[in-house]
Motif scaffolding. Structure first.
Motif, mmCIF file in Angstrom:
data_model
loop_
_atom_site.group_PDB
_atom_site.id
_atom_site.type_symbol
_atom_site.label_atom_id
_atom_site.label_comp_id
_atom_site.label_asym_id
_atom_site.label_seq_id
_atom_site.Cartn_x
_atom_site.Cartn_y
_atom_site.Cartn_z
ATOM 1 N N ALA A 1 -29.308 25.093 103.377
ATOM 2 C CA ALA A 1 -28.931 26.226 102.680
ATOM 3 C C ALA A 1 -29.929 26.456 101.489
ATOM 4 O O ALA A 1 -30.237 27.658 101.279
ATOM 5 N N ALA A 2 -30.396 25.431 100.981
ATOM 6 C CA ALA A 2 -31.527 25.260 99.971
ATOM 7 C C ALA A 2 -32.703 26.346 100.459
ATOM 8 O O ALA A 2 -33.525 26.841 99.931
ATOM 9 N N VAL A 3 -33.276 25.521 101.643
ATOM 10 C CA VAL A 3 -34.253 25.986 102.354
ATOM 11 C C VAL A 3 -34.081 27.672 102.978
ATOM 12 O O VAL A 3 -34.955 28.369 102.801
ATOM 13 N N ASP A 4 -33.014 27.830 103.239
ATOM 14 C CA ASP A 4 -32.706 29.322 103.705
ATOM 15 C C ASP A 4 -32.496 30.284 102.349
ATOM 16 O O ASP A 4 -33.314 31.116 102.631
ATOM 17 N N GLU A 5 -32.184 29.904 101.266
ATOM 18 C CA GLU A 5 -32.247 30.559 100.193
ATOM 19 C C GLU A 5 -33.760 30.897 99.767
ATOM 20 O O GLU A 5 -33.832 31.775 99.364
ATOM 21 N N MET A 6 -34.394 29.646 99.737
ATOM 22 C CA MET A 6 -35.838 29.669 99.390
ATOM 23 C C MET A 6 -36.726 30.808 100.284
ATOM 24 O O MET A 6 -37.355 31.833 99.884
ATOM 25 N N ARG A 7 -36.149 30.701 101.720
ATOM 26 C CA ARG A 7 -37.203 31.464 102.768
ATOM 27 C C ARG A 7 -36.733 33.129 102.459
ATOM 28 O O ARG A 7 -37.337 34.020 102.168
ATOM 29 N N ASP A 8 -35.304 33.252 102.202
ATOM 30 C CA ASP A 8 -34.699 34.615 101.883
ATOM 31 C C ASP A 8 -35.228 35.218 100.682
ATOM 32 O O ASP A 8 -35.791 36.325 100.563
ATOM 33 N N ARG A 9 -35.379 34.493 99.499
ATOM 34 C CA ARG A 9 -35.916 35.118 98.270
ATOM 35 C C ARG A 9 -37.385 35.095 98.431
ATOM 36 O O ARG A 9 -37.861 36.166 97.697
ATOM 37 N N ALA A 10 -38.066 34.433 99.245
ATOM 38 C CA ALA A 10 -39.616 34.734 99.255
ATOM 39 C C ALA A 10 -39.758 35.982 100.141
ATOM 40 O O ALA A 10 -40.648 36.774 99.624
ATOM 41 N N PHE A 11 -38.721 36.202 101.126
ATOM 42 C CA PHE A 11 -38.877 37.506 101.731
ATOM 43 C C PHE A 11 -38.603 38.805 100.934
ATOM 44 O O PHE A 11 -39.402 39.736 100.937
ATOM 45 N N ALA A 12 -37.695 38.681 100.317
ATOM 46 C CA ALA A 12 -37.146 39.436 99.330
ATOM 47 C C ALA A 12 -38.431 39.870 98.260
ATOM 48 O O ALA A 12 -38.474 41.070 98.106
ATOM 49 N N LEU A 13 -39.154 38.827 97.964
ATOM 50 C CA LEU A 13 -40.062 39.267 96.892
ATOM 51 C C LEU A 13 -41.383 39.926 97.633
ATOM 52 O O LEU A 13 -41.840 40.837 96.863
ATOM 53 N N ALA A 14 -41.510 39.286 98.890
ATOM 54 C CA ALA A 14 -42.669 40.146 99.540
ATOM 55 C C ALA A 14 -42.131 41.627 99.815
ATOM 56 O O ALA A 14 -43.134 42.540 99.636
ATOM 57 N N VAL A 15 -40.973 41.887 100.014
ATOM 58 C CA VAL A 15 -40.741 43.261 100.324
ATOM 59 C C VAL A 15 -40.831 44.116 98.869
ATOM 60 O O VAL A 15 -41.302 45.136 98.814
ATOM 61 N N HIS A 16 -40.317 43.348 97.959
ATOM 62 C CA HIS A 16 -40.397 44.008 96.501
ATOM 63 C C HIS A 16 -42.035 44.298 96.248
ATOM 64 O O HIS A 16 -42.357 45.170 95.616
ATOM 65 N N ILE A 17 -42.929 43.398 96.349
ATOM 66 C CA ILE A 17 -44.248 43.627 96.332
ATOM 67 C C ILE A 17 -44.657 44.738 97.039
ATOM 68 O O ILE A 17 -45.317 45.403 96.558
ATOM 69 N N ARG A 18 -44.279 44.723 98.321
ATOM 70 C CA ARG A 18 -44.984 46.083 99.294
ATOM 71 C C ARG A 18 -44.396 47.262 98.721
ATOM 72 O O ARG A 18 -45.320 48.046 98.577
ATOM 73 N N LYS A 19 -43.071 47.189 98.118
ATOM 74 C CA LYS A 19 -42.848 48.620 97.630
ATOM 75 C C LYS A 19 -43.225 48.880 96.169
ATOM 76 O O LYS A 19 -43.732 49.921 95.964
ATOM 77 N N TYR A 20 -43.452 47.842 95.434
ATOM 78 C CA TYR A 20 -43.716 48.160 93.950
ATOM 79 C C TYR A 20 -45.197 47.750 93.550
ATOM 80 O O TYR A 20 -45.721 47.795 92.581
ATOM 81 N N GLY A 21 -45.714 46.696 94.377
ATOM 82 C CA GLY A 21 -46.916 46.027 93.843
ATOM 83 C C GLY A 21 -46.914 44.969 92.597
ATOM 84 O O GLY A 21 -45.609 44.792 92.495
#
Length: 183
Positions: A127-147
């Motif tokens: 669960a911890a590894v999945d949460e880290m992976r999911d948050r990293a992906f969400a951050l990447a999407v945020h960076i794509r959208k906003y920089g």
């Protein structure tokens, strides 16, 4: 690229250079080395103060090195140093891009309260590894959208250190002239 260029035009200095070649150059070279090292130290402090790094990797890559006679370069030697300095994507007026989420996992782990204390293979650890992976992906999407916003550390350091480096070089030239003329 940011430069600090110092030119000295002085009859007395030219006479000292003709009288004892190498004395002034040696003193100026030492002064420039000291200035470059102070510049690198100040850039590391600036980077730490503006909270733009999760770990010390970026700060540890800031080095001063000799690039030629009476020439030094201070640089941050990571592939993302320029993005930290200038910002990236739409926030910096640049095209949008999607960073690799794998490279953001360390940042997410450092900045979040995800605990990896559970034994490997247990549901809590997965669960911890999945949460880290999911948050990293969400951050990447945020960076794509906003920089990412710029967090300059080299340009403010250049502005702060230029007078200090000029002072060091001026003192070195003065000491070299005194040595050449014995006064």
């Amino acid at each position: 690229m940011m430069n600090i260029a110092i030119t000295i035009q002085n009859r007395r200095v030219n006479e000292a250079l003709a009288r004892l070649p190498g004395v002034i150059e040696g003193k100026v070279d030492s002064a420039l080395l000291r200035g470059a090292q102070e510049f690198a130290r100040e850039a590391k402090l600036k980077l730490a103060k503006n909270n733009s790094m999760a770990r010390s990797l970026l700060a540890n890559t800031i080095i001063a090195k000799r690039t030629g006679p009476l020439q030094f370069e201070v640089s941050a030697n990571t592939n993302y140093a320029r993005m930290v300095e200038e910002g990236s994507g739409p926030a910096a007026g640049k095209p949008s891009y999607m960073p690799n989420p794998v490279f953001l996992r360390g940042y997410v782990t450092q900045r979040s309260r995800i605990s990896f204390a559970a034994k490997q293979g247990t549901p809590a650890r997965r669960a911890a590894v999945d949460e880290m992976r999911d948050r990293a992906f969400a951050l990447a999407v945020h960076i794509r959208k906003y920089g990412t916003q710029p967090h300059p550390f080299m340009e403010p350091t250049r502005k702060k250190m230029e007078p200090r480096i000029r002072e060091l070089v001026g003192n070195a030239v003065e000491a070299g002239v005194k040595e050449a003329f014995g006064s």
